[in-house]
Design a protein around this motif. Structure first.
Motif, PDB file in Angstrom:
ATOM      1  N   GLU A 278     -41.232  65.013 -35.105  1.00 36.11           N
ATOM      2  CA  GLU A 278     -41.330  66.300 -35.784  1.00 36.11           C
ATOM      3  C   GLU A 278     -40.033  67.088 -35.794  1.00 36.11           C
ATOM      4  O   GLU A 278     -39.941  68.130 -36.453  1.00 36.11           O
ATOM      5  CB  GLU A 278     -42.428  67.145 -35.127  1.00 36.11           C
ATOM      6  N   GLY A 279     -39.041  66.631 -35.055  1.00 37.03           N
ATOM      7  CA  GLY A 279     -37.765  67.336 -35.029  1.00 37.03           C
ATOM      8  C   GLY A 279     -37.803  68.683 -34.348  1.00 37.03           C
ATOM      9  O   GLY A 279     -36.986  69.567 -34.634  1.00 37.03           O
ATOM     10  N   LYS A 280     -38.733  68.868 -33.405  1.00 45.31           N
ATOM     11  CA  LYS A 280     -38.829  70.137 -32.685  1.00 45.31           C
ATOM     12  C   LYS A 280     -37.872  70.149 -31.490  1.00 45.31           C
ATOM     13  O   LYS A 280     -37.539  69.112 -30.942  1.00 45.31           O
ATOM     14  CB  LYS A 280     -40.267  70.379 -32.205  1.00 45.31           C
ATOM     15  N   HIS A 281     -37.456  71.341 -31.101  1.00 48.76           N
ATOM     16  CA  HIS A 281     -36.572  71.507 -29.949  1.00 48.76           C
ATOM     17  C   HIS A 281     -37.413  71.496 -28.679  1.00 48.76           C
ATOM     18  O   HIS A 281     -38.397  72.224 -28.575  1.00 48.76           O
ATOM     19  CB  HIS A 281     -35.800  72.822 -30.052  1.00 48.76           C
ATOM     20  N   VAL A 282     -37.018  70.677 -27.700  1.00 47.07           N
ATOM     21  CA  VAL A 282     -37.808  70.568 -26.466  1.00 47.07           C
ATOM     22  C   VAL A 282     -36.967  70.901 -25.228  1.00 47.07           C
ATOM     23  O   VAL A 282     -37.310  70.512 -24.117  1.00 47.07           O
ATOM     24  CB  VAL A 282     -38.427  69.159 -26.316  1.00 47.07           C
ATOM     25  N   GLY A 283     -35.904  71.677 -25.439  1.00 46.72           N
ATOM     26  CA  GLY A 283     -35.045  72.032 -24.314  1.00 46.72           C
ATOM     27  C   GLY A 283     -35.064  73.505 -23.961  1.00 46.72           C
ATOM     28  O   GLY A 283     -34.687  73.880 -22.856  1.00 46.72           O
ATOM     29  N   ARG A 284     -35.513  74.342 -24.892  1.00 40.29           N
ATOM     30  CA  ARG A 284     -35.527  75.789 -24.671  1.00 40.29           C
ATOM     31  C   ARG A 284     -36.902  76.247 -24.207  1.00 40.29           C
ATOM     32  O   ARG A 284     -37.925  75.730 -24.645  1.00 40.29           O
ATOM     33  CB  ARG A 284     -35.130  76.520 -25.952  1.00 40.29           C
ATOM     34  N   ILE A 285     -36.910  77.232 -23.353  1.00 44.78           N
ATOM     35  CA  ILE A 285     -38.162  77.697 -22.761  1.00 44.78           C
ATOM     36  C   ILE A 285     -39.146  78.189 -23.816  1.00 44.78           C
ATOM     37  O   ILE A 285     -40.330  77.859 -23.781  1.00 44.78           O
ATOM     38  CB  ILE A 285     -37.896  78.774 -21.698  1.00 44.78           C
ATOM     39  N   ASP A 286     -38.676  78.981 -24.776  1.00 39.81           N
ATOM     40  CA  ASP A 286     -39.584  79.512 -25.796  1.00 39.81           C
ATOM     41  C   ASP A 286     -40.282  78.384 -26.553  1.00 39.81           C
ATOM     42  O   ASP A 286     -41.490  78.441 -26.804  1.00 39.81           O
ATOM     43  CB  ASP A 286     -38.827  80.395 -26.788  1.00 39.81           C
ATOM     44  N   ASP A 287     -39.526  77.366 -26.924  1.00 42.57           N
ATOM     45  CA  ASP A 287     -40.093  76.244 -27.666  1.00 42.57           C
ATOM     46  C   ASP A 287     -41.076  75.457 -26.798  1.00 42.57           C
ATOM     47  O   ASP A 287     -42.116  74.994 -27.283  1.00 42.57           O
ATOM     48  CB  ASP A 287     -38.978  75.318 -28.164  1.00 42.57           C
ATOM     49  N   LEU A 288     -40.746  75.284 -25.534  1.00 44.49           N
ATOM     50  CA  LEU A 288     -41.619  74.549 -24.619  1.00 44.49           C
ATOM     51  C   LEU A 288     -42.930  75.293 -24.388  1.00 44.49           C
ATOM     52  O   LEU A 288     -43.998  74.669 -24.306  1.00 44.49           O
ATOM     53  CB  LEU A 288     -40.906  74.291 -23.297  1.00 44.49           C
ATOM     54  N   VAL A 289     -42.863  76.606 -24.303  1.00 42.12           N
ATOM     55  CA  VAL A 289     -44.084  77.390 -24.118  1.00 42.12           C
ATOM     56  C   VAL A 289     -45.000  77.213 -25.328  1.00 42.12           C
ATOM     57  O   VAL A 289     -46.227  77.061 -25.187  1.00 42.12           O
ATOM     58  CB  VAL A 289     -43.754  78.882 -23.894  1.00 42.12           C
ATOM     59  N   GLU A 290     -44.444  77.202 -26.518  1.00 42.58           N
ATOM     60  CA  GLU A 290     -45.249  77.012 -27.729  1.00 42.58           C
ATOM     61  C   GLU A 290     -45.968  75.665 -27.696  1.00 42.58           C
ATOM     62  O   GLU A 290     -47.162  75.562 -28.037  1.00 42.58           O
ATOM     63  CB  GLU A 290     -44.355  77.095 -28.970  1.00 42.58           C
TER      64      GLU A 290
END
Length: 234
Positions: free
Chosen positions: A141-153
Motif C-alpha cells: 500500500e505504500g504507507k509509512h510505517v516509521g512515524r508514530i502518527d502513522d503507526l497509531v493509525e
C-alpha cells in the motif's frame, strides 16, 4: 467414570523477522499455507506462533529521501541494474505467494518503532493482526510505517486504543523487548531473516515453501503423540 485424555503440548513457532523484509512477508504467507494444509489432518498439529524483532537496517533514517532502488543502490552500494533485477525477482516470488508488492510506492524507513508496536500489540493479544497489517501497509500500500502518527493509525485498524498505543510508542517502553529479541537472535546465530525456530530447537531459514512447514509440523506432531503421557481424569 474414567476418561483417558491425551494432553499434547502445542508446537511453538518463534519467527524472527523485519516488517521491511520482503522475504519475511513471503515466508509468513508460506507458513500460513502450510498451517492451512495440516489443519485438515485427522489429528491436526496445534501451534503457538510468536513474532520477534530483527532490524535489517537499523541505521536507516525514519524519513528516507528516495525510493527502494535509491536506498539499495546508494545506501547499500548495490548497482542500480542489479537492484532492479532483484526487486523484479522478489515481486514475482511474492505474486506466487498471493502478495502484490508495490516497490514503486514503498516508503523506506527505520522499523524500530514498528517493532515496538508489535510488542505492544502482543501484550494486547493482537500481535498476529498487527504484523499482517504492518507488512501489508509497507509492501502493498505504500504507507509509512516509521512515524508514530502513522503507526497509531494502523494500530487502530486492528482494534488497539490510539491513546494507549501512542503512549507506548512515545515512551519507548517496549524498546527493551525489541533489544531482547535481537540479543536472542544473536545467541541463536541468526544472521538473516526470516528465521523460524520450531520448539526452541529446530531452525528453518528463509522463505521456505509451504510443504517444508507441513513436513516439519506433521513430523513433530507425530512424535508428540508417541511420547506425551496420558492424563487421567476420574
Amino acid at each position: 467414570m474414567r476418561l483417558d485424555v491425551s494432553v499434547t503440548e502445542a508446537i511453538s513457532i518463534d519467527i524472527w523477522s523485519d516488517i521491511a523484509c520482503p522475504w519475511c512477508y513471503i515466508g509468513k504467507r508460506n507458513l500460513e499455507k502450510g498451517l492451512e494444509a495440516v489443519a485438515g489432518d485427522d489429528d491436526a498439529p496445534q501451534v503457538n506462533i510468536t513474532f520477534h524483532s530483527f532490524e535489517l537496517s537499523p541505521d536507516t533514517p525514519v524519513d528516507f529521501d528516495g525510493d527502494e532502488v535509491d536506498f539499495l543502490a546508494g545506501h547499500k552500494g548495490m548497482p542500480r541494474d542489479q537492484v532492479q533485477q532483484m526487486l523484479a525477482n522478489v515481486t514475482g516470488v511474492a505474486e506466487k505467494a498471493g502478495l502484490q508488492y508495490r516497490f514503486d510506492l514503498l516508503q523506506h524507513t527505520n522499523t524500530v518503532k514498528a517493532h515496538e508496536l508489535l510488542h505492544f500489540a502482543k501484550a494486547e493479544g493482537v500481535q498476529h493482526e498487527m504484523e499482517e497489517r504492518l507488512m501489508s501497509a509497507y509492501f502493498t500500500e505504500g504507507k509509512h510505517v516509521g512515524r508514530i502518527d502513522d503507526l497509531v493509525e494502523l494500530a487502530v485498524e486492528v482494534g488497539l486504543n490510539p491513546d494507549d498505543t501512542r503512549e507506548a510508542l512515545v515512551s519507548g517502553r517496549h524498546l527493551s523487548d525489541v533489544r531482547q529479541d535481537q540479543a536472542q537472535a544473536q545467541a541463536y546465530g541468526i544472521q538473516g531473516v526470516p528465521f523460524f525456530v520450531i520448539d526452541g530447537q529446530y531452525g528453518i531459514s528463509g522463505a521456505q515453501p509451504p510443504a517444508a512447514f507441513e513436513n516439519v509440523l506433521r513430523d513433530l506432531w507425530a512424535k508428540r503423540g508417541e511420547t506425551e503421557p496420558e492424563a487421567t481424569a476420574v
